[in-house]
Design a protein around this motif. Structure first.
Motif, short mmCIF file in Angstrom:
data_model
loop_
_atom_site.label_atom_id
_atom_site.label_comp_id
_atom_site.label_asym_id
_atom_site.label_seq_id
_atom_site.Cartn_x
_atom_site.Cartn_y
_atom_site.Cartn_z
N TRP A 8 -11.74 28.96 29.34
CA TRP A 8 -11.79 29.86 28.18
C TRP A 8 -11.83 29.06 26.89
O TRP A 8 -11.14 28.06 26.74
CB TRP A 8 -10.56 30.77 28.19
CG TRP A 8 -10.50 31.68 29.37
CD1 TRP A 8 -9.88 31.45 30.56
CD2 TRP A 8 -11.11 32.97 29.48
NE1 TRP A 8 -10.04 32.51 31.41
CE2 TRP A 8 -10.79 33.46 30.78
CE3 TRP A 8 -11.88 33.76 28.64
CZ2 TRP A 8 -11.22 34.70 31.23
CZ3 TRP A 8 -12.30 35.00 29.07
CH2 TRP A 8 -11.98 35.46 30.36
N THR A 9 -12.62 29.55 25.97
CA THR A 9 -12.77 28.88 24.67
C THR A 9 -12.17 29.75 23.57
O THR A 9 -12.42 30.96 23.52
CB THR A 9 -14.25 28.62 24.35
OG1 THR A 9 -14.80 27.75 25.35
CG2 THR A 9 -14.42 27.97 22.98
N PHE A 10 -11.38 29.11 22.71
CA PHE A 10 -10.84 29.75 21.51
C PHE A 10 -11.64 29.21 20.31
O PHE A 10 -11.32 28.14 19.78
CB PHE A 10 -9.36 29.41 21.34
CG PHE A 10 -8.46 30.03 22.36
CD1 PHE A 10 -7.74 31.17 22.06
CD2 PHE A 10 -8.32 29.47 23.62
CE1 PHE A 10 -6.90 31.76 23.00
CE2 PHE A 10 -7.48 30.04 24.56
CZ PHE A 10 -6.77 31.19 24.25
N PRO A 11 -12.70 29.91 19.87
CA PRO A 11 -13.53 29.37 18.80
C PRO A 11 -12.93 29.52 17.41
O PRO A 11 -13.50 29.03 16.43
CB PRO A 11 -14.82 30.18 18.93
CG PRO A 11 -14.40 31.47 19.54
CD PRO A 11 -13.26 31.15 20.45
N GLY A 12 -11.79 30.20 17.27
CA GLY A 12 -11.14 30.34 15.98
C GLY A 12 -11.54 31.58 15.21
O GLY A 12 -11.18 31.74 14.05
N ASP A 13 -12.29 32.49 15.84
CA ASP A 13 -12.72 33.71 15.14
C ASP A 13 -12.02 34.95 15.67
O ASP A 13 -12.43 36.07 15.38
CB ASP A 13 -14.23 33.87 15.26
CG ASP A 13 -14.72 34.05 16.69
OD1 ASP A 13 -13.88 33.96 17.63
OD2 ASP A 13 -15.93 34.28 16.90
N GLY A 14 -10.95 34.76 16.46
CA GLY A 14 -10.22 35.89 17.01
C GLY A 14 -10.65 36.30 18.40
O GLY A 14 -9.99 37.12 19.03
N THR A 15 -11.75 35.72 18.89
CA THR A 15 -12.22 36.05 20.23
C THR A 15 -11.77 34.98 21.22
O THR A 15 -11.38 33.87 20.85
CB THR A 15 -13.75 36.15 20.28
OG1 THR A 15 -14.33 34.87 19.95
CG2 THR A 15 -14.26 37.21 19.31
#
Length: 372
Positions: free
Chosen positions: A70-77
């Motif tokens: 899983w990736t946390f791109p920093g945009d809340g998704t």
């Protein structure tokens, strides 16, 4: 308790816009990818390794598969295989399925990761949850009312920056905790962020400095009203029967003594519960206890007053900060002649001191016109 809550009327109720703001304007932090582990040290991933829209999310042994990354791109998704962790049909009911879906910027795909290791969907104000409290392989993920149970605790990828401030809230969870080191756990950061979905302009108007000044001003006044977010309900129980105005056509259906001060602004009187409830789409007249039992509802009543009421002044707290009138005007709105014009300089100074402290934490100047 502040006097302005005695003089508000149901005419103050305003329509609010629902939903969480899209995050397209928020700068993304460096994306980090890894596993999300829960009960029994197992991982969540897409069922069967499938990537089609609607694929369920379940728990199983960490096998290192692509859809357990899983990736946390920093945009809340939260993303895997080019798709987003999604609440089916933007549902809000306990047991609503969590699935993979094409990323679309909707509130169904926003998540808050708290310091307590909860993953909360602010649109539903509910936690990512394992059905039946089970750690068995292939247990399905869902949303459920946050209970603090082990089946709702998650470990994010090491080195990631989980979405702790969706919507680009200018106060991070760490700064919030610094502002309120002795706060009651009821006043949660996630509850505040969830409440902000009802008032999309709060701390979102003007320059970065103005946005941070508004957030600091709101929180400084709340700090004063609640003793540093320690008190949920009014301390003086002898006052409780006094807040029922039987002259209102709807009376006091929850009881003579049911409308005492609650929440971050200490909402009181039956007509204020009616006005706030109508504006927020919640039956607070019939069930005022929601304000002391649901953190998001409590925060919403505070934002309702801040964003819509001129109280004892001539402008809302929001307008005072975004239009340059200054922090002093927010004090006038909140408590008017009881504190301003030399009536109670000690109380005014308490609010100003908190505001100065909070703007320092946020790294912005306090501005001018601090006193009323």
């Amino acid at each position: 308790m502040s006097s302005r809550l005695r003089v508000l009327s149901a005419a103050l109720a305003l329509a609010v816009t629902g939903g969480l703001l899209a995050l397209s304007g928020q700068a993304a932090s460096a994306a980090v990818t890894g596993q999300i582990t829960g009960l029994a040290g197992k991982c969540i991933g897409s069922a069967g390794g499938n990537t089609a829209n609607g694929t369920a999310i379940d728990l199983y042994s960490c096998v290192g598969g692509a859809t357990q990354q899983w990736t946390f791109p920093g945009d809340g998704t939260i993303r895997t295989a080019g798709k987003c962790l999604d609440v089916a049909s933007a549902g809000t009911a306990d047991g609503t399925k969590v699935q993979l879906w094409d990323c679309n910027g909707s509130a169904a795909q926003q998540w808050v990761y708290s310091s307590a290791r909860d993953l909360v969907n602010p649109n539903a104000n509910k936690c990512l949850d394992l059905a039946g409290n089970s750690s068995a392989d292939f247990t399905l993920a869902q949303i459920w009312t946050c209970t603090g149970g082990a089946n709702q605790k998650w470990n994010a990828p090491t080195g990631s920056t989980p979405p702790t401030n969706p919507g680009g809230f200018v106060v991070t969870e760490a700064q919030f905790n610094q502002m309120f080191p002795s706060r009651n756990g009821f006043y949660s950061y996630s509850g505040l962020v969830t409440a902000m979905g009802a008032y999309g302009q709060f701390a979102k108007t003007g320059s970065d400095t103005v946005r941070k000044q508004e957030a600091a001003a709101f929180l400084a006044n709340v700090n004063h009203e609640t003793g540093g977010l320690r008190y949920i309900v009014e301390i003086n129980t002898a006052n409780y029967p006094h807040y029922c105005d039987w002259g209102q056509p709807y009376g006091c259906p929850a009881g003579q003594a049911a409308y005492y001060g609650r929440g971050p602004i200490q909402l009181s009187w039956n007509f204020n519960y009616k006005a706030a409830g109508d504006a927020l789409g919640i039956d607070l007249l019939g069930n005022p206890w929601l304000v002391q039992n649901d953190a998001a509802v409590a925060w919403k009543t505070g934002l309702w007053f801040w964003m819509t009421s001129t109280g004892a002044g001539s402008m809302t707290g929001h307008n005072a900060m975004v239009n340059g009138a200054g922090f002093g005007q927010t004090i006038r709105t909140i408590n008017g002649s009881l504190e301003c014009n030399g009536a109670n300089p000690g109380q005014v100074q308490s609010r100003v001191d908190a505001y100065n402290r909070f703007t320092q934490i946020l790294g912005v100047p306090a501005g001018t016109n601090l006193y009323c």
